[in-house]
Design a protein around this motif. Structure first.
Motif, PDB file in Angstrom:
ATOM      1  N   THR A  22      -1.457  -4.738   0.712  1.00  0.00           N
ATOM      2  CA  THR A  22      -1.710  -4.912   2.144  1.00  0.00           C
ATOM      3  C   THR A  22      -2.530  -6.166   2.416  1.00  0.00           C
ATOM      4  O   THR A  22      -2.258  -6.908   3.353  1.00  0.00           O
ATOM      5  CB  THR A  22      -2.438  -3.681   2.718  1.00  0.00           C
ATOM      6  OG1 THR A  22      -1.617  -2.529   2.515  1.00  0.00           O
ATOM      7  CG2 THR A  22      -2.737  -3.839   4.195  1.00  0.00           C
ATOM      8  N   GLU A  23      -3.535  -6.395   1.565  1.00  0.00           N
ATOM      9  CA  GLU A  23      -4.410  -7.552   1.737  1.00  0.00           C
ATOM     10  C   GLU A  23      -3.856  -8.805   1.063  1.00  0.00           C
ATOM     11  O   GLU A  23      -4.482  -9.862   1.113  1.00  0.00           O
ATOM     12  CB  GLU A  23      -5.796  -7.230   1.184  1.00  0.00           C
ATOM     13  CG  GLU A  23      -6.488  -6.126   1.959  1.00  0.00           C
ATOM     14  CD  GLU A  23      -7.844  -5.760   1.394  1.00  0.00           C
ATOM     15  OE1 GLU A  23      -8.234  -6.287   0.330  1.00  0.00           O
ATOM     16  OE2 GLU A  23      -8.519  -4.927   2.028  1.00  0.00           O
ATOM     17  N   GLU A  24      -2.670  -8.650   0.431  1.00  0.00           N
ATOM     18  CA  GLU A  24      -2.052  -9.753  -0.306  1.00  0.00           C
ATOM     19  C   GLU A  24      -3.057 -10.394  -1.263  1.00  0.00           C
ATOM     20  O   GLU A  24      -3.248 -11.611  -1.283  1.00  0.00           O
ATOM     21  CB  GLU A  24      -1.441 -10.772   0.655  1.00  0.00           C
ATOM     22  CG  GLU A  24      -0.331 -10.184   1.510  1.00  0.00           C
ATOM     23  CD  GLU A  24       0.277 -11.166   2.493  1.00  0.00           C
ATOM     24  OE1 GLU A  24      -0.151 -12.332   2.533  1.00  0.00           O
ATOM     25  OE2 GLU A  24       1.180 -10.739   3.222  1.00  0.00           O
ATOM     26  N   ASN A  31      -8.605  -8.857  -6.207  1.00  0.00           N
ATOM     27  CA  ASN A  31      -8.127  -7.622  -6.815  1.00  0.00           C
ATOM     28  C   ASN A  31      -9.280  -6.713  -7.213  1.00  0.00           C
ATOM     29  O   ASN A  31      -9.151  -5.488  -7.176  1.00  0.00           O
ATOM     30  CB  ASN A  31      -7.223  -7.925  -8.013  1.00  0.00           C
ATOM     31  CG  ASN A  31      -5.833  -8.297  -7.563  1.00  0.00           C
ATOM     32  OD1 ASN A  31      -5.097  -7.461  -7.067  1.00  0.00           O
ATOM     33  ND2 ASN A  31      -5.478  -9.560  -7.721  1.00  0.00           N
ATOM     34  N   LYS A  32     -10.423  -7.292  -7.542  1.00  0.00           N
ATOM     35  CA  LYS A  32     -11.606  -6.483  -7.852  1.00  0.00           C
ATOM     36  C   LYS A  32     -12.053  -5.736  -6.603  1.00  0.00           C
ATOM     37  O   LYS A  32     -12.394  -4.554  -6.664  1.00  0.00           O
ATOM     38  CB  LYS A  32     -12.733  -7.363  -8.381  1.00  0.00           C
ATOM     39  CG  LYS A  32     -13.980  -6.590  -8.730  1.00  0.00           C
ATOM     40  CD  LYS A  32     -15.073  -7.497  -9.268  1.00  0.00           C
ATOM     41  CE  LYS A  32     -16.331  -6.733  -9.569  1.00  0.00           C
ATOM     42  NZ  LYS A  32     -17.411  -7.596 -10.053  1.00  0.00           N
ATOM     43  N   THR A  33     -12.030  -6.410  -5.463  1.00  0.00           N
ATOM     44  CA  THR A  33     -12.394  -5.777  -4.196  1.00  0.00           C
ATOM     45  C   THR A  33     -11.447  -4.624  -3.883  1.00  0.00           C
ATOM     46  O   THR A  33     -11.879  -3.537  -3.484  1.00  0.00           O
ATOM     47  CB  THR A  33     -12.375  -6.812  -3.055  1.00  0.00           C
ATOM     48  OG1 THR A  33     -13.298  -7.857  -3.370  1.00  0.00           O
ATOM     49  CG2 THR A  33     -12.749  -6.187  -1.727  1.00  0.00           C
ATOM     50  N   ALA A  34     -10.147  -4.837  -4.090  1.00  0.00           N
ATOM     51  CA  ALA A  34      -9.157  -3.778  -3.862  1.00  0.00           C
ATOM     52  C   ALA A  34      -9.392  -2.613  -4.823  1.00  0.00           C
ATOM     53  O   ALA A  34      -9.285  -1.445  -4.438  1.00  0.00           O
ATOM     54  CB  ALA A  34      -7.749  -4.338  -4.025  1.00  0.00           C
ATOM     55  N   ALA A  35      -9.724  -2.917  -6.070  1.00  0.00           N
ATOM     56  CA  ALA A  35      -9.961  -1.873  -7.065  1.00  0.00           C
ATOM     57  C   ALA A  35     -11.187  -1.037  -6.711  1.00  0.00           C
ATOM     58  O   ALA A  35     -11.174   0.194  -6.859  1.00  0.00           O
ATOM     59  CB  ALA A  35     -10.131  -2.485  -8.449  1.00  0.00           C
ATOM     60  N   LEU A  36     -12.227  -1.680  -6.249  1.00  0.00           N
ATOM     61  CA  LEU A  36     -13.430  -0.942  -5.845  1.00  0.00           C
ATOM     62  C   LEU A  36     -13.133  -0.038  -4.656  1.00  0.00           C
ATOM     63  O   LEU A  36     -13.600   1.113  -4.609  1.00  0.00           O
ATOM     64  CB  LEU A  36     -14.567  -1.913  -5.518  1.00  0.00           C
ATOM     65  CG  LEU A  36     -15.145  -2.666  -6.719  1.00  0.00           C
ATOM     66  CD1 LEU A  36     -16.116  -3.752  -6.255  1.00  0.00           C
ATOM     67  CD2 LEU A  36     -15.837  -1.711  -7.673  1.00  0.00           C
ATOM     68  N   ALA A  37     -12.349  -0.527  -3.708  1.00  0.00           N
ATOM     69  CA  ALA A  37     -11.990   0.279  -2.538  1.00  0.00           C
ATOM     70  C   ALA A  37     -11.102   1.451  -2.941  1.00  0.00           C
ATOM     71  O   ALA A  37     -11.306   2.583  -2.493  1.00  0.00           O
ATOM     72  CB  ALA A  37     -11.296  -0.585  -1.494  1.00  0.00           C
ATOM     73  N   GLY A  38     -10.114   1.192  -3.806  1.00  0.00           N
ATOM     74  CA  GLY A  38      -9.235   2.264  -4.275  1.00  0.00           C
ATOM     75  C   GLY A  38      -9.988   3.310  -5.067  1.00  0.00           C
ATOM     76  O   GLY A  38      -9.756   4.517  -4.904  1.00  0.00           O
ATOM     77  N   GLY A  39     -10.896   2.869  -5.904  1.00  0.00           N
ATOM     78  CA  GLY A  39     -11.724   3.797  -6.675  1.00  0.00           C
ATOM     79  C   GLY A  39     -12.622   4.626  -5.785  1.00  0.00           C
ATOM     80  O   GLY A  39     -12.855   5.810  -6.049  1.00  0.00           O
TER      81      GLY A  39
END
Length: 80
Positions: A22-24, A31-39
């Motif tokens: 979504t955030e491309e 990707n670290k930011t996305a991983a922290l949010a997903g976690g």
């Protein structure tokens, strides 16, 4: 790993992937930011379940049954 641990791990992975798409996200930082949010999504869901059931999700158990020991042949023809 318990069945619940596997499910929450899958939730974290799915959430991370969808957020990154979504955030491309490109590169390690995005990707670290996305991983922290997903976690965080999976963590909150886990904590909610633990609060409702009074049972811990995280275990030291192995979800898969123990495998039978298989002998591996060495290159010289001997078995271990």
């Amino acid at each position: 790993m318990s069945e619940a641990e596997l499910i929450f791990t899958a939730l974290a992975e799915l959430s991370t992937r969808q957020i990154a798409e979504t955030e491309e996200a490109t590169g390690m930082d995005e990707n670290k930011t996305a991983a922290l949010a997903g976690g965080s999504i999976a963590k909150n869901a886990r904590k909610d379940l633990e609060a409702k059931t009074g049972k811990k999700v995280i275990t030291s158990d192995n979800y898969l049954p123990p495998s039978k020991n298989k002998r591996i042949k060495k290159d010289d023809g001997d078995t271990e």
